[in-house]
Scaffold this motif. Sequence first.
Motif, PDB file in Angstrom:
ATOM      1  N   VAL A 220       0.808  -1.457  -0.080  1.00  0.00           N
ATOM      2  CA  VAL A 220       0.005  -0.112  -0.206  1.00  0.00           C
ATOM      3  C   VAL A 220       1.007   1.172   0.099  1.00  0.00           C
ATOM      4  O   VAL A 220       1.739   1.392   0.909  1.00  0.00           O
ATOM      5  N   VAL A 221       0.620   2.203  -1.139  1.00  0.00           N
ATOM      6  CA  VAL A 221       1.183   3.418  -0.891  1.00  0.00           C
ATOM      7  C   VAL A 221       0.087   4.597  -1.048  1.00  0.00           C
ATOM      8  O   VAL A 221      -0.632   4.596  -1.888  1.00  0.00           O
ATOM      9  N   GLU A 222       0.099   5.438  -0.119  1.00  0.00           N
ATOM     10  CA  GLU A 222      -0.780   6.508   0.020  1.00  0.00           C
ATOM     11  C   GLU A 222      -0.447   7.607  -0.708  1.00  0.00           C
ATOM     12  O   GLU A 222       0.761   8.073  -0.646  1.00  0.00           O
ATOM     13  N   ILE A 223      -1.058   8.220  -1.688  1.00  0.00           N
ATOM     14  CA  ILE A 223      -0.761   9.041  -2.893  1.00  0.00           C
ATOM     15  C   ILE A 223      -1.613  10.559  -1.958  1.00  0.00           C
ATOM     16  O   ILE A 223      -2.753  10.570  -1.602  1.00  0.00           O
ATOM     17  N   SER A 224      -0.752  11.706  -2.160  1.00  0.00           N
ATOM     18  CA  SER A 224      -1.308  12.933  -1.561  1.00  0.00           C
ATOM     19  C   SER A 224      -2.783  13.293  -2.227  1.00  0.00           C
ATOM     20  O   SER A 224      -2.993  12.793  -3.160  1.00  0.00           O
ATOM     21  N   ASN A 229      -6.775  14.614  -6.584  1.00  0.00           N
ATOM     22  CA  ASN A 229      -7.752  15.437  -7.044  1.00  0.00           C
ATOM     23  C   ASN A 229      -7.180  15.702  -8.402  1.00  0.00           C
ATOM     24  O   ASN A 229      -8.034  16.331  -9.347  1.00  0.00           O
ATOM     25  N   LYS A 230      -6.005  15.410  -8.927  1.00  0.00           N
ATOM     26  CA  LYS A 230      -5.666  16.001 -10.167  1.00  0.00           C
ATOM     27  C   LYS A 230      -5.913  14.697 -11.179  1.00  0.00           C
ATOM     28  O   LYS A 230      -5.589  14.599 -12.377  1.00  0.00           O
ATOM     29  N   ARG A 231      -6.629  13.787 -10.524  1.00  0.00           N
ATOM     30  CA  ARG A 231      -6.976  12.458 -11.308  1.00  0.00           C
ATOM     31  C   ARG A 231      -5.747  11.447 -11.518  1.00  0.00           C
ATOM     32  O   ARG A 231      -5.716  10.918 -12.477  1.00  0.00           O
ATOM     33  N   GLY A 232      -4.714  11.554 -10.614  1.00  0.00           N
ATOM     34  CA  GLY A 232      -3.551  10.902 -10.760  1.00  0.00           C
ATOM     35  C   GLY A 232      -3.621   9.314 -10.610  1.00  0.00           C
ATOM     36  O   GLY A 232      -3.024   8.658 -11.452  1.00  0.00           O
ATOM     37  N   LEU A 233      -4.688   9.009  -9.802  1.00  0.00           N
ATOM     38  CA  LEU A 233      -4.912   7.448  -9.652  1.00  0.00           C
ATOM     39  C   LEU A 233      -5.811   7.101 -10.790  1.00  0.00           C
ATOM     40  O   LEU A 233      -5.812   5.785 -10.867  1.00  0.00           O
ATOM     41  N   GLN A 251       4.879  13.177  -6.725  1.00  0.00           N
ATOM     42  CA  GLN A 251       4.924  11.956  -5.804  1.00  0.00           C
ATOM     43  C   GLN A 251       4.617  10.595  -6.544  1.00  0.00           C
ATOM     44  O   GLN A 251       5.452   9.726  -6.738  1.00  0.00           O
ATOM     45  N   LEU A 252       3.444  10.712  -7.208  1.00  0.00           N
ATOM     46  CA  LEU A 252       3.208   9.602  -8.127  1.00  0.00           C
ATOM     47  C   LEU A 252       4.323   9.160  -9.268  1.00  0.00           C
ATOM     48  O   LEU A 252       4.449   7.949  -9.243  1.00  0.00           O
ATOM     49  N   LEU A 256       6.506   5.801  -9.345  1.00  0.00           N
ATOM     50  CA  LEU A 256       6.473   4.740 -10.388  1.00  0.00           C
ATOM     51  C   LEU A 256       7.820   4.702 -11.002  1.00  0.00           C
ATOM     52  O   LEU A 256       8.109   3.453 -11.683  1.00  0.00           O
ATOM     53  N   ALA A 257       8.383   5.818 -11.457  1.00  0.00           N
ATOM     54  CA  ALA A 257       9.736   5.754 -12.005  1.00  0.00           C
ATOM     55  C   ALA A 257      10.802   4.941 -11.143  1.00  0.00           C
ATOM     56  O   ALA A 257      11.567   4.204 -11.630  1.00  0.00           O
TER      57      ALA A 257
END
Length: 297
Positions: A220-224, A229-233, A251-252, A256-257
């Motif tokens: 599990v990784v929590e994304i800010s 809200n920028k639809r990153g997920l 962050q995302l 992933l990189a």
Amino acid sequence: MTRVVFVIAPQVGPYSTDAASRTVKRVRSIFSAIEARGHTAAMLASEKRWPVLAQSAELARLLEQEAPGYVRRVETATERDAYFVLWPKDGFCDWGAFVAVADAPWLAAFAATFGKPLCFDAALSEGGMFVRTGDRALISSALPNCIALPPDLRVIRLPHPYSSDRYRRHQPEHHPLTHLDLDVALVPCAKTPLLLVSERYRNSYWEFIAEAADYLGLEVVEISQEEANKRGLNLVVLSERAVLLPAGCPQLSGLLADRLGSESIIEIQIDDVFNYNGGRGGLGCMSNVVREGTPST
């Protein structure tokens, strides 16, 4: 077999031919990046120009002029059919052994070209209700218990976002969604698949997230919340070598990189003329990924 991603990129800002031309260049650039990673890209378009498809139809026309073969045409007999062109992830869903299809005749004819058996199931065809990677799947609690999921999937249910008062307090929404794919994402990794979760969703449903991670063997990784809200997920995973996500999510993209390699990340700029439904949807909402088999006869 080949992965195919349908990317729909309608104009949402003031429309002009110049803006459409710039968007087509951007679409071609995205498609080239996808192809460089061993996949195939195409734009889904309707032969009939319904009012809701006017901007999308112009993009398809220009794209066909500049790059023949990048547009896949489908029939649309009703306004409802046109909706599925704009939101392909709600119309058909590749489950591996079969393709689930919503109740629209043209969708069945189109989905048959993927060379797989069809399953006519509106619940299974609405892709925003699921996130999957390999043999693991998370599904929205808004789905009925009786849906016929593939037997080889390891599945666990998560609460749909707006089932919590705590969640709702922090996200005023006139039209609440039951989709998971704005708050939760699964990404394959060589060691352990990643379960990416928005800050708000994890705070609201931490015990369900912990159970899913334990049962399915996920990290599990929590994304800010800012990046969620920028639809990153609402990202698009074609493979470990090709993940599409919106630009402006450091962050995302950094995570992933680090896990997949920087060459695996395709960042896409989202702005007033390359957006989806006023920002309500993201890259995943405007896309549909399938693995094609031998075309049906």
